[in-house]
Write an enzyme that holds these catalytic residues in place. Structure first.
Site, PDB file in Angstrom:
ATOM      1  N   GLY A  12       0.782  -1.227   0.000  1.00  0.00           N
ATOM      2  CA  GLY A  12       0.000   0.000   0.000  1.00  0.00           C
ATOM      3  C   GLY A  12       0.814   1.276   0.000  1.00  0.00           C
ATOM      4  O   GLY A  12       0.355   2.295   0.499  1.00  0.00           O
ATOM      5  N   SER A  13       2.011   1.238  -0.632  1.00  0.00           N
ATOM      6  CA  SER A  13       2.772   2.501  -0.675  1.00  0.00           C
ATOM      7  C   SER A  13       2.072   3.510  -1.590  1.00  0.00           C
ATOM      8  O   SER A  13       2.117   4.720  -1.331  1.00  0.00           O
ATOM      9  CB  SER A  13       4.223   2.263  -1.101  1.00  0.00           C
ATOM     10  OG  SER A  13       4.294   1.847  -2.440  1.00  0.00           O
ATOM     11  N   ASN A  14       1.398   3.039  -2.629  1.00  0.00           N
ATOM     12  CA  ASN A  14       0.624   3.973  -3.470  1.00  0.00           C
ATOM     13  C   ASN A  14      -0.579   4.520  -2.703  1.00  0.00           C
ATOM     14  O   ASN A  14      -0.913   5.701  -2.840  1.00  0.00           O
ATOM     15  CB  ASN A  14       0.178   3.294  -4.763  1.00  0.00           C
ATOM     16  CG  ASN A  14       1.275   3.284  -5.805  1.00  0.00           C
ATOM     17  OD1 ASN A  14       1.627   4.325  -6.348  1.00  0.00           O
ATOM     18  ND2 ASN A  14       1.846   2.119  -6.062  1.00  0.00           N
ATOM     19  N   ARG A  65     -16.130 -15.680  -9.822  1.00  0.00           N
ATOM     20  CA  ARG A  65     -15.467 -14.369  -9.874  1.00  0.00           C
ATOM     21  C   ARG A  65     -16.483 -13.227  -9.867  1.00  0.00           C
ATOM     22  O   ARG A  65     -16.293 -12.203  -9.231  1.00  0.00           O
ATOM     23  CB  ARG A  65     -14.638 -14.240 -11.165  1.00  0.00           C
ATOM     24  CG  ARG A  65     -13.445 -15.135 -11.311  1.00  0.00           C
ATOM     25  CD  ARG A  65     -12.402 -14.797 -10.308  1.00  0.00           C
ATOM     26  NE  ARG A  65     -12.112 -13.371 -10.271  1.00  0.00           N
ATOM     27  CZ  ARG A  65     -11.018 -12.795 -10.715  1.00  0.00           C
ATOM     28  NH1 ARG A  65     -10.090 -13.544 -11.243  1.00  0.00           N
ATOM     29  NH2 ARG A  65     -10.832 -11.496 -10.613  1.00  0.00           N
ATOM     30  N   HIS A 109       0.395   0.734 -13.233  1.00  0.00           N
ATOM     31  CA  HIS A 109       1.149  -0.448 -13.655  1.00  0.00           C
ATOM     32  C   HIS A 109       2.627  -0.073 -13.753  1.00  0.00           C
ATOM     33  O   HIS A 109       2.962   0.982 -14.308  1.00  0.00           O
ATOM     34  CB  HIS A 109       0.632  -0.910 -15.025  1.00  0.00           C
ATOM     35  CG  HIS A 109       1.303  -2.148 -15.518  1.00  0.00           C
ATOM     36  ND1 HIS A 109       1.019  -3.395 -15.012  1.00  0.00           N
ATOM     37  CD2 HIS A 109       2.274  -2.324 -16.447  1.00  0.00           C
ATOM     38  CE1 HIS A 109       1.783  -4.288 -15.607  1.00  0.00           C
ATOM     39  NE2 HIS A 109       2.561  -3.671 -16.489  1.00  0.00           N
ATOM     40  N   ASP A 145      -4.476  -4.643 -18.160  1.00  0.00           N
ATOM     41  CA  ASP A 145      -3.604  -3.476 -18.373  1.00  0.00           C
ATOM     42  C   ASP A 145      -3.741  -2.888 -19.779  1.00  0.00           C
ATOM     43  O   ASP A 145      -2.763  -2.429 -20.373  1.00  0.00           O
ATOM     44  CB  ASP A 145      -2.133  -3.850 -18.099  1.00  0.00           C
ATOM     45  CG  ASP A 145      -1.935  -4.405 -16.691  1.00  0.00           C
ATOM     46  OD1 ASP A 145      -2.549  -3.872 -15.761  1.00  0.00           O
ATOM     47  OD2 ASP A 145      -1.172  -5.374 -16.547  1.00  0.00           O
ATOM     48  N   GLN A 173       8.442   7.089  -8.801  1.00  0.00           N
ATOM     49  CA  GLN A 173       7.661   7.824  -9.800  1.00  0.00           C
ATOM     50  C   GLN A 173       6.165   7.528  -9.654  1.00  0.00           C
ATOM     51  O   GLN A 173       5.337   8.414  -9.827  1.00  0.00           O
ATOM     52  CB  GLN A 173       8.146   7.477 -11.206  1.00  0.00           C
ATOM     53  CG  GLN A 173       9.498   8.094 -11.549  1.00  0.00           C
ATOM     54  CD  GLN A 173       9.422   9.608 -11.692  1.00  0.00           C
ATOM     55  OE1 GLN A 173       8.564  10.141 -12.376  1.00  0.00           O
ATOM     56  NE2 GLN A 173      10.315  10.315 -11.021  1.00  0.00           N
TER      57      GLN A 173
HETATM   58  C1  GRF Z   1       3.088  -1.155  -7.697  1.00  0.00           C
HETATM   59  O1  GRF Z   1       4.319  -1.363  -8.345  1.00  0.00           O
HETATM   60  C2  GRF Z   1       1.984  -1.029  -8.707  1.00  0.00           C
HETATM   61  O2  GRF Z   1       2.400  -0.448  -9.913  1.00  0.00           O
HETATM   62  C3  GRF Z   1       1.595  -2.461  -8.941  1.00  0.00           C
HETATM   63  O3  GRF Z   1       1.709  -3.065  -7.680  1.00  0.00           O
HETATM   64  C4  GRF Z   1       2.658  -2.353  -6.883  1.00  0.00           C
HETATM   65  C5  GRF Z   1       1.946  -1.986  -5.633  1.00  0.00           C
HETATM   66  O4  GRF Z   1       2.762  -1.413  -4.664  1.00  0.00           O
HETATM   67  N1  GRF Z   1       0.279  -2.527  -9.527  1.00  0.00           N
HETATM   68  P1  GRF Z   1       2.115  -0.810  -3.337  1.00  0.00           P
HETATM   69  O5  GRF Z   1       1.249  -1.898  -2.693  1.00  0.00           O
HETATM   70  O6  GRF Z   1       1.319   0.398  -3.697  1.00  0.00           O
HETATM   71  O7  GRF Z   1       3.299  -0.475  -2.470  1.00  0.00           O
END
Ligand code: GRF
Length: 218
Positions: A12-14, A65, A109, A145, A173
């Site tokens: 969950g860094s994003n 699903r 992605h 994607d 990035q």
């Molecule tokens: C990221 O590299 C994203 O592009 C991919 O999964 C990874 C998730 O990282 N879809 P995080 O869980 O947000 O740290």
């Protein structure tokens, strides 16, 4: 202010970068709920720390699903979610989900799509010998994607890169690019024309600062 639902499976860094960019005022939105298909996802802790509601959905307990996705959609609707942000969410979304949130689901992605879709992306990038990689934020459609591209950032691939070092350069990035794309969406600046996503008014130099390469029309 629009309600965002974030779907995660892992670190969950994003998610954290979205939380931070909402807090700073760069994104004018509210995260209504974080949903995970993995009860051990660290992103759930990140959300709880800032008092965002979380839900965990146990994928294996669903026979189909589509039932699983219908359940996710029901949660999102319960929280009045208007924009869905996939952030490291490891499930492919089915038509049930896409139809409920048509052109309202974003994904990030870790490659320059359409190169290297799917899984094990950095490994495939290194094995192929590409000299540049990066990340892509796109609308989600029925494919893997394949949806219309909103924004991309570029990073070099270095001779001594490992999967880890390349992933970490790309992630830096990602943490700038995803907030930018969400900002554009929440400001109603995106229009889809065929496969192309037009941005109006265009992304300014200041908005793109620290995202490589900087935008320029000249
Ligand atoms: C990221 O590299 C994203 O592009 C991919 O999964 C990874 C998730 O990282 N879809 P995080 O869980 O947000 O740290």
């Amino acid at each position: 202010m629009i309600n965002i639902g974030v779907l995660i499976s892992g670190g969950g860094s994003n998610l954290q970068s979205v939380i931070d960019n909402i807090k700073s005022g760069y994104i004018n939105a509210r995260i209504a709920v974080v949903i995970s298909d993995n009860k051990n996802a660290y992103g759930l802790i990140r959300a709880s720390e800032v008092e965002i509601d979380t839900e965990t959905v146990d994928f294996p307990s669903f026979d189909h699903r589509s039932d699983y996705d219908a359940h996710i959609v029901a949660i999102l609707k319960r929280y009045d979610v208007e924009l869905v942000v996939l952030a490291g969410y490891m499930k492919v979304v089915t038509p049930v989900f896409i139809d409920a949130y048509k052109n309202k689901i974003l994904n990030i992605h870790p490659a320059l799509l359409p190169s290297f879709p799917g899984l094990h992306v950095q490994k495939k990038t290194l094995e192929y010998g590409a000299k540049f990689s990066g990340c892509t934020v796109h609308f989600v459609d029925e494919g893997v994607d394949t949806g219309p591209i909103i924004a991309q950032a570029v990073v070099p691939v270095l001779d001594d890169d490992t999967e880890e070092s390349l992933s970490s350069r790309i992630l830096k990035q990602e943490h700038k690019l995803y907030p930018l794309a969400i900002r554009l969406y929440t400001q109603n600046r995106l229009t889809i024309e065929g496969r192309r996503v037009m941005v109006s008014p265009p992304i300014s130099h200041d908005e793109r600062i620290n995202i490589a390469p900087p935008h320029s029309s000249g």
